[in-house]
Structure formats: C-alpha cells, structure tokens
Scaffold this active site. Structure first.
Site, short mmCIF file in Angstrom:
data_model
loop_
_atom_site.label_atom_id
_atom_site.label_comp_id
_atom_site.label_asym_id
_atom_site.label_seq_id
_atom_site.Cartn_x
_atom_site.Cartn_y
_atom_site.Cartn_z
N HIS A 117 0.89 -1.17 0.00
CA HIS A 117 0.00 0.00 0.00
C HIS A 117 0.92 1.21 0.00
O HIS A 117 1.61 1.47 0.98
CB HIS A 117 -0.89 0.00 1.25
CG HIS A 117 -1.69 1.26 1.39
ND1 HIS A 117 -2.89 1.45 0.74
CD2 HIS A 117 -1.45 2.39 2.08
CE1 HIS A 117 -3.34 2.66 1.03
NE2 HIS A 117 -2.49 3.25 1.84
N GLY B 45 -5.98 2.98 -1.32
CA GLY B 45 -5.47 4.19 -1.95
C GLY B 45 -6.29 4.70 -3.11
O GLY B 45 -5.95 5.75 -3.68
N PRO C 3 -9.47 -1.06 0.00
CA PRO C 3 -9.80 0.37 0.03
C PRO C 3 -10.51 0.80 1.30
O PRO C 3 -11.24 0.01 1.91
CB PRO C 3 -10.76 0.51 -1.16
CG PRO C 3 -11.45 -0.81 -1.21
CD PRO C 3 -10.46 -1.84 -0.73
N GLY C 4 -10.27 2.03 1.69
CA GLY C 4 -11.04 2.64 2.78
C GLY C 4 -11.87 3.77 2.19
O GLY C 4 -13.08 3.67 1.98
N TYR D 100 -4.36 18.36 6.41
CA TYR D 100 -3.76 18.17 5.08
C TYR D 100 -4.06 19.32 4.12
O TYR D 100 -3.68 19.25 2.95
CB TYR D 100 -4.30 16.90 4.40
CG TYR D 100 -4.36 15.69 5.28
CD1 TYR D 100 -3.19 15.07 5.74
CD2 TYR D 100 -5.58 15.12 5.65
CE1 TYR D 100 -3.25 13.93 6.53
CE2 TYR D 100 -5.64 13.99 6.44
CZ TYR D 100 -4.47 13.40 6.88
OH TYR D 100 -4.54 12.30 7.67
N CYS E 126 -10.91 27.20 19.84
CA CYS E 126 -10.07 28.32 20.25
C CYS E 126 -8.70 28.16 19.61
O CYS E 126 -7.71 27.94 20.31
CB CYS E 126 -9.98 28.27 21.77
SG CYS E 126 -9.93 29.88 22.44
N1 LLP Z 1 -4.33 -0.19 3.61
C1 LLP Z 1 -3.35 0.33 4.36
C2 LLP Z 1 -2.26 -0.54 4.80
C3 LLP Z 1 -3.38 1.69 4.72
O1 LLP Z 1 -2.39 2.19 5.44
C4 LLP Z 1 -4.47 2.50 4.30
C5 LLP Z 1 -4.54 3.91 4.69
C6 LLP Z 1 -5.48 1.89 3.52
C7 LLP Z 1 -5.38 0.55 3.18
C8 LLP Z 1 -6.68 2.65 3.05
O2 LLP Z 1 -6.33 3.70 2.21
P1 LLP Z 1 -7.49 4.46 1.39
O3 LLP Z 1 -8.10 3.47 0.44
O4 LLP Z 1 -8.49 4.94 2.38
O5 LLP Z 1 -6.81 5.57 0.70
N2 LLP Z 1 -6.20 10.25 7.08
C9 LLP Z 1 -5.82 10.36 5.68
C10 LLP Z 1 -5.66 9.01 5.05
C11 LLP Z 1 -4.64 8.13 5.76
C12 LLP Z 1 -4.62 6.74 5.20
C13 LLP Z 1 -3.78 5.81 5.99
N3 LLP Z 1 -3.73 4.48 5.48
C14 LLP Z 1 -6.87 11.22 4.95
O6 LLP Z 1 -7.78 11.72 5.59
O7 LLP Z 1 -6.75 11.43 3.74
#
Ligand code: LLP
Length: 425
Positions: A188, A224, A269-270, A311, A346
């Site tokens: 990732h 990602g 994915p998240g 960010y 604040c």
């Molecule tokens: N797999 C691993 C090992 C990860 O570290 C992450 C995210 C994902 C999957 C999921 O990534 P996604 O599909 O959501 O892009 N707080 C930040 C994002 C940090 C992500 C950390 N790791 C934001 O608000 O953009």
C-alpha cells in the site's frame, strides 16, 4: 450526495438536523453498497476500516461480502462486534501494522487473527507469542510511494511503513526461525494516489513476491483508490476500475505461471467505499467580516473533521437556508460571495477552507445567516474516525440512511462521556 438538493439519499436534511441535532455525520448506505459492488472483480475486498469504523458501516460491508482490515486491538474488537468471524479462509479480519503494541499482540493471539507484518520485529514478536508455527503475510515497502499529501504517502525511504524491499531475505529467515509460513505479499503505497501511481505497485509486487518462498497464496493491492473531492476532478469510472483490475489480474497471472500455483487477489480500500457517501451537517452560528474576509463560523471544528486542518484537504460545501426543505429554495435573493468557513475551536487553524500550507482560502457560497445549515460533502472517510474531544467538545452524532429512513448509528457524546474515567485525587 444522492437525491435532490437539500436531501441526503432522499431524506430532507432539515429533518435530520431537527431530529438529531448538529454537527452530525450522515451516511448513505446505498452509496457504500454501490462502491462495494464496483470492486467485486477482486477475489477479496477487504475494507480498511480506519476510514470509518462505525459498527453500522462495518455491518453493511460484512453483509455485502466485504472482509475487513484492522490496525489496532480496538478495530479488531469493532470487527468482531460487527459480526465478522475471527478466523476463516480467507481470513475475515487481518491486522495490518508496523508495530504490535502489547494490547494488539495479545488480541491477535487470543482470537487467532491473521497478521500482516510491516516490520521485521513484528515477525519475531508474533513468532515468539505463537510459540512456533502458523502463518503471516508481509506488507512490503517497495521503495516508492505517492499520496494526495506528503502525510498520506506510505512508501519510500521517508515512510515508516512496511518492511523495506531489500529486507525480504532477512524477513524470510526470521519467519523460518519461528516456523512461520509467509503466505501473502501486500503493498500500500499511499492514500489518494492517482491510478497511474497505483499501477506501478503491481509491477513492484510482481518483481518482489517470488522472493517470499513457496507458501505464497495471496497478493494484496492495498488501498489508496482516489475519489473526486473537487468538481471536475476525475472520478473512477467503470472503465478505469476495470483497467486497474486487469493490470493487477495480469500481474497475478504472470506470477501464477511463474510460481506454478493459484494466487488470490485482494484489494483494501477505505476512502473509496465511504468518502462520497458521507456528509457532515453543521449549523451556521456566526457570520462576521474581518478586514477583507467574510467568515462563516459553524458548530463543527477540526475536532469534528480534521482533514482540512491536517492536510489542507478540500471538501465541497453547500448552504441550506434555515427552515427550508430544499437547498436552493430561499437562496435566490442571497448573493454568492467568497467566504472563509471555520469552526468554534479556540485556535486560528480551525478553518475548513485552507490550503496545505495552512493559508486561509475561500469557497463561493450564498450569503449565510445564523441558523442556516452548512453541508460539508465527501466527509464519510477519515471524518468521524479522526475526530477528537479537543476543547472538550463532544464528538458528533452519526446517522445512516437506509431504506429511505434515517437511523442514529452513534449517539452524540455527552458531557459525562467527556470526563469518563477522570478522577480528582
Ligand atoms: N491499507 C493500508 C495498509 C493503509 O495504510 C491505508 C490507509 C489503507 C489501506 C486505506 O487507504 P485508502 O483506500 O483509504 O486511501 N487520514 C488520511 C488518510 C490516511 C490513510 C492511511 N492508510 C486522509 O484523511 O486522507
């Protein structure tokens, strides 16, 4: 946001605000289900719950066939509470991290949760705890990465994540010493990368995976996948998703031919599943001019949604006039102006319209009045899950819309919640 202006998934926002108060995160269940279906070509869709770990979201994912990733004992407990089995093939829950804190190590051992190791020390600690035998997968840092922001780039020498690609022989030797089989390779490289960068991962994994020995049966493409936060940003289309899958599938098939065995292909994915399904509903509480700037201050701050402050992330916003059922209605006489949107904290960085360097920016919005609702879009991922109690603010309520009805899926915190566990000696 699905549905006409002023509605989320066909439920009037004014009703949601009236029934549940503000600030409230609102999730459209059907939008999440649609996203899950789009990725069904992969053998396993493993939801990275760090994006949004509400039990109702986890339950929805489970009911629609997704498995889940966990990065802490807390996320493992959530997955179990949402009905995921602790063990199975493929493993319903995988713990992916670069460290085992003591609590998470105890938790994976107690429940027999699969682990994806991001550091050589994790291999030793897991091997010592199991007392020999078992299997692990490895999260590999390929030496490059990419993200929507330097803080979300998780590959390369500046990133703490994953086992370094040159350390695979050492990891293999450690695993052997503990009688652990390495059954999976995972990469990732970052969050919110573009598909072109993500595509390079397939090549890197294809190059590196053969070093992992004869037990390999799973490849994970990581997460990602980007989502369009700004109007005009390219959205993933069925065609781009299909070509992303084809690229991974081709890498998988070449590896299968080379290794002489079948390989399972996972995606993790998240953001992609939940970002666009979530809206943060806030109320305008003050409107003021400071020099040339027109400020609109709402009841949510970076304690509620941290991404802009952390960010410089952009979130689309729209205004719903007080007492109106539809956004737009009652807005005709209001002139559109460039406004700075901030919260109640604040701290001067409590601004939702800022860039990566923390410079105050503006968004065009119809002139706001106290009592109007301000809707912050694309807030379903890393919204509530990154929220805090800074300034002793209770965390927001969460509502899920499914079957045309709004369900409270997390009650707003109370003053008592804020002080739970505290003592005056
Ligand atoms: N797999 C691993 C090992 C990860 O570290 C992450 C995210 C994902 C999957 C999921 O990534 P996604 O599909 O959501 O892009 N707080 C930040 C994002 C940090 C992500 C950390 N790791 C934001 O608000 O953009």
């Amino acid at each position: 946001m699905r549905g006409p202006c002023g509605e989320i998934a066909f439920v009037p926002v004014a009703e949601i605000a009236r029934d549940f108060g503000t600030p409230t995160y609102v999730y459209d269940a059907a939008a999440i289900v649609e996203r899950i279906a789009e990725l069904s070509r992969f053998d396993v869709l493993r939801y990275a719950q760090k994006a949004n770990s509400n039990l109702a979201v986890l339950d929805l994912c489970r009911r629609h066939g997704a498995l889940v990733d966990a990065v802490s004992a807390g996320e493992i407990h959530r997955a179990l509470a949402a009905g995921f089995d602790a063990q199975g093939d493929p493993p319903p829950i995988v713990y992916t991290a670069d460290v085992f804190d003591r609590e998470s190590l105890d938790c994976v051992i107690e429940h027999g949760i699969a682990v994806n190791c991001g550091s050589p020390d994790m291999i030793d600690q897991y091997g010592e705890s199991t007392g020999g035998g078992g299997e692990i997968t490895l999260r590999i840092n390929p030496g490059f990465g990419h993200g929507h922001n330097r803080k979300t780039n998780t590959g390369g020498a500046h990133s703490k994540h994953g086992v370094w690609h040159e350390d695979l022989p050492d990891c293999l030797a450690r695993a052997r010493r503990h009688g652990l089989r390495i059954t999976g390779a995972h990469m990732h490289i970052g969050s919110g990368a573009d598909l072109e960068h993500l595509a390079q991962v397939a090549g890197a994994l294809e190059r590196l995976a053969p070093q992992l020995g004869g037990d390999l049966h799973t490849l994970s493409a990581g997460g990602g996948l980007p989502v369009p936060y700004r109007a005009g940003e390219p959205a993933s289309t069925p065609e781009t998703l299909a070509s992303y899958f084809r690229l991974w599938d081709a890498a998988r098939r070449r590896l299968e031919a080379r290794l002489g065995r079948a390989l399972r292909l996972e995606i993790e994915p998240g953001r992609y599943l939940v970002a666009e399904a979530g809206t943060l509903v806030t109320e305008v509480r003050a409107v003021k001019r400071q020099g040339g700037n027109h400020f609109v201050l709402v009841d949510a701050g970076f304690n509620t949604l941290a991404r802009p402050a952390m960010y410089g992330a952009y979130h689309p916003m729209s205004l719903l006039p007080k007492n109106s059922r539809a956004a737009g209605a009652g807005l005709e006489e209001r002139k559109v102006c460039e406004v700075v949107v901030g919260g109640p904290l604040c701290e001067s960085g409590d601004i939702f319209t800022q860039d990566e360097e923390g410079m105050v920016r503006t968004q065009p919005l119809p002139e706001a009045q106290v009592g109007d609702l301000l809707l912050i879009g694309c807030a379903g991922a890393y919204g509530f899950s990154m929220s805090s109690n800074y300034n002793s603010k209770p965390r927001a309520a969460e509502v899920m819309i499914s079957g045309g009805r709004a369900h409270l899926v997390r009650a707003r915190e109370t003053g008592a919640d804020l002080m739970r566990g505290e003592r005056i000696p």
